[in-house]
Design a protein around this motif. Sequence first.
Motif, mmCIF file in Angstrom:
data_model
loop_
_atom_site.group_PDB
_atom_site.id
_atom_site.type_symbol
_atom_site.label_atom_id
_atom_site.label_comp_id
_atom_site.label_asym_id
_atom_site.label_seq_id
_atom_site.Cartn_x
_atom_site.Cartn_y
_atom_site.Cartn_z
ATOM 1 N N THR A 1 0.840 -1.206 0.000
ATOM 2 C CA THR A 1 0.000 0.000 0.000
ATOM 3 C C THR A 1 0.872 1.251 0.000
ATOM 4 O OG1 THR A 1 -1.739 -1.176 1.179
ATOM 5 C CG2 THR A 1 -1.837 1.230 1.224
ATOM 6 N N TYR A 2 1.900 1.269 0.840
ATOM 7 C CA TYR A 2 2.792 2.414 0.909
ATOM 8 C C TYR A 2 3.570 2.569 -0.392
ATOM 9 C CZ TYR A 2 2.137 3.605 5.826
ATOM 10 O OH TYR A 2 1.616 4.034 7.008
ATOM 11 N N LYS A 3 4.061 1.451 -0.928
ATOM 12 C CA LYS A 3 4.808 1.504 -2.182
ATOM 13 C C LYS A 3 3.915 2.046 -3.301
ATOM 14 C CE LYS A 3 7.486 -1.273 -5.432
ATOM 15 N NZ LYS A 3 6.927 -0.637 -6.587
ATOM 16 N N GLY A 4 2.675 1.597 -3.357
ATOM 17 C CA GLY A 4 1.752 2.094 -4.371
ATOM 18 C C GLY A 4 1.488 3.577 -4.225
ATOM 19 N N PHE A 5 1.396 4.044 -2.988
ATOM 20 C CA PHE A 5 1.209 5.475 -2.739
ATOM 21 C C PHE A 5 2.396 6.275 -3.283
ATOM 22 C CE2 PHE A 5 2.035 9.142 0.040
ATOM 23 C CZ PHE A 5 0.909 9.893 -0.236
ATOM 24 N N VAL A 6 3.606 5.837 -2.959
ATOM 25 C CA VAL A 6 4.811 6.526 -3.431
ATOM 26 C C VAL A 6 4.869 6.487 -4.960
ATOM 27 C CG1 VAL A 6 7.343 6.461 -3.455
ATOM 28 C CG2 VAL A 6 6.100 6.164 -1.298
ATOM 29 N N ASP A 7 4.577 5.333 -5.538
ATOM 30 C CA ASP A 7 4.577 5.225 -7.002
ATOM 31 C C ASP A 7 3.555 6.168 -7.633
ATOM 32 O OD1 ASP A 7 6.564 3.333 -6.887
ATOM 33 O OD2 ASP A 7 5.204 1.613 -7.156
ATOM 34 N N THR A 8 2.384 6.297 -7.008
ATOM 35 C CA THR A 8 1.345 7.199 -7.518
ATOM 36 C C THR A 8 1.825 8.638 -7.511
ATOM 37 O OG1 THR A 8 -0.428 5.729 -6.783
ATOM 38 C CG2 THR A 8 -1.017 8.041 -7.115
ATOM 39 N N VAL A 9 2.443 9.048 -6.424
ATOM 40 C CA VAL A 9 2.932 10.428 -6.319
ATOM 41 C C VAL A 9 4.075 10.669 -7.301
ATOM 42 C CG1 VAL A 9 4.086 12.070 -4.788
ATOM 43 C CG2 VAL A 9 2.182 10.700 -3.925
ATOM 44 N N LEU A 10 5.005 9.737 -7.379
ATOM 45 C CA LEU A 10 6.184 9.940 -8.225
ATOM 46 C C LEU A 10 5.912 9.736 -9.706
ATOM 47 C CD1 LEU A 10 8.981 8.336 -6.036
ATOM 48 C CD2 LEU A 10 8.324 10.742 -6.228
ATOM 49 N N ALA A 11 4.737 9.196 -10.054
ATOM 50 C CA ALA A 11 4.382 9.027 -11.464
ATOM 51 C C ALA A 11 4.240 10.383 -12.156
ATOM 52 C CB ALA A 11 3.083 8.226 -11.595
ATOM 53 N N ASP A 12 3.953 11.403 -11.394
ATOM 54 C CA ASP A 12 3.847 12.755 -11.933
ATOM 55 C C ASP A 12 5.231 13.398 -11.871
ATOM 56 O OD1 ASP A 12 3.463 15.605 -12.116
ATOM 57 O OD2 ASP A 12 1.327 15.187 -11.898
ATOM 58 N N ARG A 13 5.790 13.715 -12.994
ATOM 59 C CA ARG A 13 7.183 14.191 -13.083
ATOM 60 C C ARG A 13 7.357 15.675 -12.791
ATOM 61 N NH1 ARG A 13 10.061 9.698 -12.692
ATOM 62 N NH2 ARG A 13 9.332 8.123 -14.121
ATOM 63 N N ASP A 14 6.286 16.392 -12.505
ATOM 64 C CA ASP A 14 6.418 17.831 -12.270
ATOM 65 C C ASP A 14 6.828 18.182 -10.838
ATOM 66 O OD1 ASP A 14 5.875 18.539 -14.865
ATOM 67 O OD2 ASP A 14 3.727 18.724 -14.536
ATOM 68 N N PHE A 15 7.026 17.186 -9.994
ATOM 69 C CA PHE A 15 7.450 17.444 -8.630
ATOM 70 C C PHE A 15 8.891 17.901 -8.575
ATOM 71 C CE2 PHE A 15 3.971 14.874 -6.794
ATOM 72 C CZ PHE A 15 3.626 15.732 -5.774
ATOM 73 N N ARG A 16 9.176 18.772 -7.616
ATOM 74 C CA ARG A 16 10.547 19.098 -7.235
ATOM 75 C C ARG A 16 10.673 18.765 -5.757
ATOM 76 N NH1 ARG A 16 11.856 24.934 -8.441
ATOM 77 N NH2 ARG A 16 9.686 25.240 -7.924
ATOM 78 N N PHE A 17 11.762 18.129 -5.375
ATOM 79 C CA PHE A 17 11.970 17.706 -3.995
ATOM 80 C C PHE A 17 13.205 18.379 -3.419
ATOM 81 C CE2 PHE A 17 11.646 15.139 -0.340
ATOM 82 C CZ PHE A 17 12.922 14.764 0.030
ATOM 83 N N PHE A 18 13.057 18.859 -2.190
ATOM 84 C CA PHE A 18 14.152 19.473 -1.460
ATOM 85 C C PHE A 18 14.178 18.863 -0.064
ATOM 86 C CE2 PHE A 18 12.317 22.441 -4.412
ATOM 87 C CZ PHE A 18 13.404 22.962 -5.083
ATOM 88 N N CYS A 19 15.360 18.791 0.543
ATOM 89 C CA CYS A 19 15.403 18.291 1.916
ATOM 90 C C CYS A 19 16.569 18.908 2.677
ATOM 91 C CB CYS A 19 15.476 16.771 1.953
ATOM 92 S SG CYS A 19 17.034 16.102 1.367
ATOM 93 N N PHE A 20 16.445 18.837 3.977
ATOM 94 C CA PHE A 20 17.476 19.264 4.906
ATOM 95 C C PHE A 20 17.614 18.131 5.917
ATOM 96 C CE2 PHE A 20 18.216 20.889 9.207
ATOM 97 C CZ PHE A 20 19.453 21.494 9.044
#
Length: 136
Positions: A72-91
Amino acid sequence: MAKHLFLPRTHPTSLAFLDETGSISQDRFFAVGLLLHPEPSRVLRSIQKYRDRNHYYGEFHLTELTQGALNTYKGFVDTVLADRDFRFFCFVADRDLADPVRRSVDGLPEAVRTVTHRGDQTGRDNNCSGRQLFHP
């Protein structure tokens, strides 16, 4: 005059999803992640469809991740990352190497440190937390 306070519908905007892990004042590691997306409704629709297909409406917390919930968690991450317009930042902070709380307190003027720590004249106590730092 009020209509000048609103952006036009075609004005580019983003939605930021922000989350943290760890306790900045207690845990060795502390991290903040930020996802930006220019059209959040598109992603939110994809997430809602995923939730409906899987009948999962709770929050996704890694502390609740079990072997049974892994797909379920993997599917959630795959669903979010399927959209390539995301930008990710972290600290990510390793407090054993560079304590962000200590650095932020050490960088403050003496008068601010004294007020921030209410009664500690040096402003350098070892129990400083982010909450204390910004909410004296």
